[in-house]
Design a protein around this motif. Structure first.
Motif, PDB file in Angstrom:
ATOM      1  N   GLY A  12      12.432   2.062  -5.994  1.00  0.00           N
ATOM      2  CA  GLY A  12      11.197   1.448  -6.465  1.00  0.00           C
ATOM      3  C   GLY A  12      10.055   1.436  -5.460  1.00  0.00           C
ATOM      4  O   GLY A  12       8.896   1.297  -5.831  1.00  0.00           O
ATOM      5  N   LEU A  13      10.391   1.611  -4.176  1.00  0.00           N
ATOM      6  CA  LEU A  13       9.421   1.355  -3.118  1.00  0.00           C
ATOM      7  C   LEU A  13       8.195   2.264  -3.153  1.00  0.00           C
ATOM      8  O   LEU A  13       7.050   1.791  -3.154  1.00  0.00           O
ATOM      9  N   GLU A  14       8.433   3.577  -3.210  1.00  0.00           N
ATOM     10  CA  GLU A  14       7.311   4.506  -3.115  1.00  0.00           C
ATOM     11  C   GLU A  14       6.341   4.342  -4.291  1.00  0.00           C
ATOM     12  O   GLU A  14       5.121   4.304  -4.099  1.00  0.00           O
ATOM     13  N   ALA A  15       6.882   4.205  -5.503  1.00  0.00           N
ATOM     14  CA  ALA A  15       6.026   4.015  -6.680  1.00  0.00           C
ATOM     15  C   ALA A  15       5.189   2.752  -6.518  1.00  0.00           C
ATOM     16  O   ALA A  15       3.988   2.732  -6.799  1.00  0.00           O
ATOM     17  N   SER A  16       5.837   1.709  -6.016  1.00  0.00           N
ATOM     18  CA  SER A  16       5.171   0.432  -5.827  1.00  0.00           C
ATOM     19  C   SER A  16       4.036   0.537  -4.801  1.00  0.00           C
ATOM     20  O   SER A  16       2.958  -0.033  -4.986  1.00  0.00           O
ATOM     21  N   LEU A  17       4.257   1.296  -3.719  1.00  0.00           N
ATOM     22  CA  LEU A  17       3.227   1.472  -2.697  1.00  0.00           C
ATOM     23  C   LEU A  17       2.033   2.233  -3.250  1.00  0.00           C
ATOM     24  O   LEU A  17       0.875   1.869  -3.027  1.00  0.00           O
ATOM     25  N   VAL A  18       2.310   3.326  -3.994  1.00  0.00           N
ATOM     26  CA  VAL A  18       1.219   4.145  -4.541  1.00  0.00           C
ATOM     27  C   VAL A  18       0.387   3.320  -5.522  1.00  0.00           C
ATOM     28  O   VAL A  18      -0.846   3.311  -5.459  1.00  0.00           O
ATOM     29  N   VAL A  19       1.072   2.586  -6.420  1.00  0.00           N
ATOM     30  CA  VAL A  19       0.341   1.767  -7.390  1.00  0.00           C
ATOM     31  C   VAL A  19      -0.420   0.646  -6.669  1.00  0.00           C
ATOM     32  O   VAL A  19      -1.566   0.346  -7.013  1.00  0.00           O
ATOM     33  N   GLY A  20       0.191   0.060  -5.627  1.00  0.00           N
ATOM     34  CA  GLY A  20      -0.476  -0.987  -4.845  1.00  0.00           C
ATOM     35  C   GLY A  20      -1.775  -0.486  -4.221  1.00  0.00           C
ATOM     36  O   GLY A  20      -2.812  -1.156  -4.273  1.00  0.00           O
ATOM     37  N   ILE A  21      -1.736   0.714  -3.651  1.00  0.00           N
ATOM     38  CA  ILE A  21      -2.930   1.305  -3.035  1.00  0.00           C
ATOM     39  C   ILE A  21      -3.978   1.610  -4.103  1.00  0.00           C
ATOM     40  O   ILE A  21      -5.167   1.342  -3.936  1.00  0.00           O
ATOM     41  N   LEU A  22      -3.502   2.148  -5.244  1.00  0.00           N
ATOM     42  CA  LEU A  22      -4.422   2.489  -6.335  1.00  0.00           C
ATOM     43  C   LEU A  22      -5.158   1.248  -6.843  1.00  0.00           C
ATOM     44  O   LEU A  22      -6.383   1.253  -7.019  1.00  0.00           O
ATOM     45  N   VAL A  23      -4.400   0.161  -7.052  1.00  0.00           N
ATOM     46  CA  VAL A  23      -5.003  -1.078  -7.558  1.00  0.00           C
ATOM     47  C   VAL A  23      -5.975  -1.650  -6.520  1.00  0.00           C
ATOM     48  O   VAL A  23      -7.079  -2.096  -6.863  1.00  0.00           O
ATOM     49  N   ALA A  24      -5.587  -1.590  -5.227  1.00  0.00           N
ATOM     50  CA  ALA A  24      -6.476  -2.082  -4.172  1.00  0.00           C
ATOM     51  C   ALA A  24      -7.769  -1.269  -4.141  1.00  0.00           C
ATOM     52  O   ALA A  24      -8.864  -1.818  -3.980  1.00  0.00           O
ATOM     53  N   TYR A  25      -7.631   0.039  -4.322  1.00  0.00           N
ATOM     54  CA  TYR A  25      -8.800   0.918  -4.322  1.00  0.00           C
ATOM     55  C   TYR A  25      -9.766   0.541  -5.444  1.00  0.00           C
ATOM     56  O   TYR A  25     -10.977   0.435  -5.237  1.00  0.00           O
ATOM     57  N   LEU A  26      -9.213   0.336  -6.647  1.00  0.00           N
ATOM     58  CA  LEU A  26     -10.070  -0.030  -7.784  1.00  0.00           C
ATOM     59  C   LEU A  26     -10.719  -1.393  -7.549  1.00  0.00           C
ATOM     60  O   LEU A  26     -11.886  -1.597  -7.859  1.00  0.00           O
ATOM     61  N   ALA A  27      -9.950  -2.317  -6.960  1.00  0.00           N
ATOM     62  CA  ALA A  27     -10.497  -3.646  -6.685  1.00  0.00           C
ATOM     63  C   ALA A  27     -11.621  -3.564  -5.645  1.00  0.00           C
ATOM     64  O   ALA A  27     -12.668  -4.177  -5.802  1.00  0.00           O
ATOM     65  N   ARG A  28     -11.388  -2.758  -4.593  1.00  0.00           N
ATOM     66  CA  ARG A  28     -12.378  -2.657  -3.520  1.00  0.00           C
ATOM     67  C   ARG A  28     -13.665  -1.974  -3.964  1.00  0.00           C
ATOM     68  O   ARG A  28     -14.716  -2.166  -3.373  1.00  0.00           O
ATOM     69  N   THR A  29     -13.562  -1.089  -4.967  1.00  0.00           N
ATOM     70  CA  THR A  29     -14.755  -0.377  -5.407  1.00  0.00           C
ATOM     71  C   THR A  29     -15.359  -1.013  -6.659  1.00  0.00           C
ATOM     72  O   THR A  29     -16.197  -0.421  -7.327  1.00  0.00           O
ATOM     73  N   GLY A  30     -14.903  -2.229  -6.970  1.00  0.00           N
ATOM     74  CA  GLY A  30     -15.504  -2.961  -8.079  1.00  0.00           C
ATOM     75  C   GLY A  30     -15.205  -2.393  -9.441  1.00  0.00           C
ATOM     76  O   GLY A  30     -15.986  -2.537 -10.376  1.00  0.00           O
ATOM     77  N   ARG A  31     -14.064  -1.693  -9.574  1.00  0.00           N
ATOM     78  CA  ARG A  31     -13.721  -1.117 -10.874  1.00  0.00           C
ATOM     79  C   ARG A  31     -12.428  -1.707 -11.444  1.00  0.00           C
ATOM     80  O   ARG A  31     -11.550  -0.983 -11.895  1.00  0.00           O
ATOM     81  N   ARG A  32     -12.344  -3.018 -11.416  1.00  0.00           N
ATOM     82  CA  ARG A  32     -11.173  -3.674 -12.003  1.00  0.00           C
ATOM     83  C   ARG A  32     -11.067  -3.411 -13.504  1.00  0.00           C
ATOM     84  O   ARG A  32      -9.997  -3.557 -14.084  1.00  0.00           O
ATOM     85  N   PRO A 148      26.453  -5.906  -9.303  1.00  0.00           N
ATOM     86  CA  PRO A 148      25.635  -4.688  -9.288  1.00  0.00           C
ATOM     87  C   PRO A 148      24.260  -4.865  -9.930  1.00  0.00           C
ATOM     88  O   PRO A 148      23.249  -4.472  -9.342  1.00  0.00           O
ATOM     89  N   ILE A 149      24.205  -5.488 -11.105  1.00  0.00           N
ATOM     90  CA  ILE A 149      22.916  -5.621 -11.781  1.00  0.00           C
ATOM     91  C   ILE A 149      22.010  -6.584 -11.017  1.00  0.00           C
ATOM     92  O   ILE A 149      20.803  -6.361 -10.890  1.00  0.00           O
ATOM     93  N   ALA A 150      22.603  -7.640 -10.429  1.00  0.00           N
ATOM     94  CA  ALA A 150      21.802  -8.576  -9.630  1.00  0.00           C
ATOM     95  C   ALA A 150      21.188  -7.852  -8.440  1.00  0.00           C
ATOM     96  O   ALA A 150      19.996  -7.999  -8.147  1.00  0.00           O
ATOM     97  N   GLY A 151      21.996  -7.029  -7.765  1.00  0.00           N
ATOM     98  CA  GLY A 151      21.499  -6.272  -6.613  1.00  0.00           C
ATOM     99  C   GLY A 151      20.409  -5.296  -7.016  1.00  0.00           C
ATOM    100  O   GLY A 151      19.365  -5.210  -6.367  1.00  0.00           O
ATOM    101  N   ALA A 152      20.634  -4.562  -8.114  1.00  0.00           N
ATOM    102  CA  ALA A 152      19.677  -3.556  -8.572  1.00  0.00           C
ATOM    103  C   ALA A 152      18.337  -4.192  -8.905  1.00  0.00           C
ATOM    104  O   ALA A 152      17.282  -3.729  -8.457  1.00  0.00           O
ATOM    105  N   VAL A 153      18.377  -5.281  -9.682  1.00  0.00           N
ATOM    106  CA  VAL A 153      17.143  -5.941 -10.107  1.00  0.00           C
ATOM    107  C   VAL A 153      16.422  -6.553  -8.906  1.00  0.00           C
ATOM    108  O   VAL A 153      15.202  -6.438  -8.755  1.00  0.00           O
ATOM    109  N   LEU A 154      17.206  -7.156  -7.999  1.00  0.00           N
ATOM    110  CA  LEU A 154      16.609  -7.758  -6.801  1.00  0.00           C
ATOM    111  C   LEU A 154      15.933  -6.693  -5.931  1.00  0.00           C
ATOM    112  O   LEU A 154      14.830  -6.896  -5.415  1.00  0.00           O
ATOM    113  N   GLY A 155      16.583  -5.531  -5.799  1.00  0.00           N
ATOM    114  CA  GLY A 155      16.011  -4.438  -5.005  1.00  0.00           C
ATOM    115  C   GLY A 155      14.690  -3.965  -5.583  1.00  0.00           C
ATOM    116  O   GLY A 155      13.700  -3.786  -4.862  1.00  0.00           O
ATOM    117  N   LEU A 156      14.666  -3.772  -6.909  1.00  0.00           N
ATOM    118  CA  LEU A 156      13.428  -3.342  -7.566  1.00  0.00           C
ATOM    119  C   LEU A 156      12.347  -4.417  -7.424  1.00  0.00           C
ATOM    120  O   LEU A 156      11.175  -4.105  -7.190  1.00  0.00           O
TER     121      LEU A 156
END
Lengths: 284, 126
Positions: A12-32, A148-156
């Motif tokens: 989940g990490l890489e997708a989360s980082l890319v989306v986090g940067i994308l959302v920050a970019y839109l927020a910083r440029t006033g395009r929420r 297993p499911i607790a670990g998987a969900v917690l990791g995501l």
């Protein structure tokens, strides 16, 4: 539970980082106002992945190994294209910002509107099927153990929290540093995704050289360790990297980082008499 | 707005579904009539319920009975060319891998810790 947690985090990490940067970019440029497009893409990718994963886990038909690698590899390489587009889109916005024309910046951001859905869908969906298969397998095990499911969900969940952390942190950077560092980070992430896609296609035997290894540091950085997980989850570092992966990574990261760096440091686009046409072709 | 949204949605849908459909039509392994082989992967063992099967579809159900994440591979006789693999088998979980095998000798491997050559064994298809 810890091992399942690490798989969830890694996937989940890489997708989360890319989306986090994308959302920050839109927020910083006033395009929420464009955020619904991001969430549409994310939601679509999650829904399709979970549905396809459930059909393959609980249905009568499985997916052949080659087919799965082919999907993962192809989507990864397409995702690299979209992230690269995002990098230069951000660079263009940064240039407009430096020329202190607010209007131009708004135009630069607006140009990317419809591709946002695809970008976010690919960032999340490129390894969505594999992640969904893992989550459903963990859910299936619930009869004998819920760990297993607790670990998987917690990791995501921790992956998502780290993405939110990147978003919040990016809000505090000054705007010039924000463009420079998130852009450079995205180049490294995209290079890793490209190498990952190449590896998938090598496993599916679409590309040769799976056993021609550039370096193998699996003993120093075990893939199952927490630091191996973080390196894999963020920049897709593979402790056992093939020569073809290493070449693809270098041939992507070096020129793109150079073009990006030049782009965010140059106040205005170069004149058209530039003897070297390649940078302009890429930064369109 | 609705039309634009639909168009983008359709584009995104095709980006995901086209490769999936193409993949299914080629050789989505069917587990009906497949020979079932149970596999148990632990830190130091890779136990197969059977080490031979008739030619055709073979469904390996790989259970991770160890404490580290594991992977399961079927290689050609050379031990390097991958015929099929399944990754991300967390402790306590079980993943199915269905693969069509022609008559011949194959090498199976469990890889607890997701690295190295793994714990190998021979698998014969007649």
């Amino acid at each position: 539970m810890f091992a399942n947690f690490l798989i969830g985090l890694r996937e989940g990490l890489e997708a989360s980082l890319v989306v986090g940067i994308l959302v920050a970019y839109l927020a910083r440029t006033g395009r929420r106002d464009l955020l619904p497009k991001v969430w549409l893409g994310v939601g679509f990718a999650v829904a399709v992945s979970l549905a396809a994963g459930a059909a393959l886990t609980f249905g009568p038909r499985g997916l052949s190994f080659e087919a799965q690698e082919l999907i993962g590899g192809t989507l990864s390489i397409v995702a690299v294209g979209f992230v690269t587009w995002m990098i230069f889109w951000m660079a263009r916005t940064s240039r407009a910002l430096r020329s202190e024309l607010e209007g131009r910046m708004a135009v630069a951001v607006a140009a990317g509107g419809t591709s946002l859905v695809l970008l976010s869908a690919l960032a999340v969906g490129r390894e969505g099927l594999e992640t969904a298969l893992f989550v459903w397998a963990a859910a299936q095990a619930t009869g004998s153990s819920t760990s297993p499911i607790a670990g998987a969900v917690l990791g995501l969940a921790v992956a998502v929290v780290l993405g939110i952390g990147v978003y919040k942190g990016a809000l505090h950077l000054n705007l010039a540093s924000f463009f420079r560092w998130t852009g450079a980070a995205l180049v490294i992430v995209a290079g890793g995704v490209l190498a990952y896609g190449i590896h998938d296609l090598q496993e599916a035997r679409v590309l040769p050289g799976l056993n021609t290894i550039a370096f193998d540091v699996s003993d120093t950085i075990p893939p199952s360790s927490w630091y191996g997980t973080l390196l894999k989850g963020t920049v897709n570092f593979s402790p056992r990297t093939t020569v073809l992966e290493a070449i693809a990574w270098t041939c992507y990261v070096v020129p793109v980082l150079f073009l990006f760096w030049r782009s965010v440091r140059t106040p205005a686009p170069r004149p058209t008499s530039n003897p070297n046409p390649t940078p302009d072709a890429v930064s369109v | 707005m609705t039309i634009a949204r639909f168009r983008v949605g359709a584009l995104a849908a095709s980006a995901f579904l086209v490769p999936s459909l193409a993949a299914c039509s080629s050789d989505g392994g069917s587990s009906e009539n497949a020979t079932a082989v149970a596999v148990s992967s632990t830190a130091d063992a890779c136990e197969l319920g059977a080490t031979s099967a008739p030619a055709g579809s073979v469904k390996f159900t790989v259970k991770n009975d160890g404490s580290e994440t594991t992977e399961f591979y079927v290689y050609e006789e050379d031990g390097t060319t991958i015929v099929s693999e399944v990754e991300n088998i967390g402790p306590g979980t079980s993943r199915d891998m269905t693969v069509d095998l022609e008559a011949g000798t194959y090498v199976t491997a469990c890889k607890p810790g997701e690295a190295g050559d793994g714990i190998r064994g021979d698998f014969t298809v007649s």
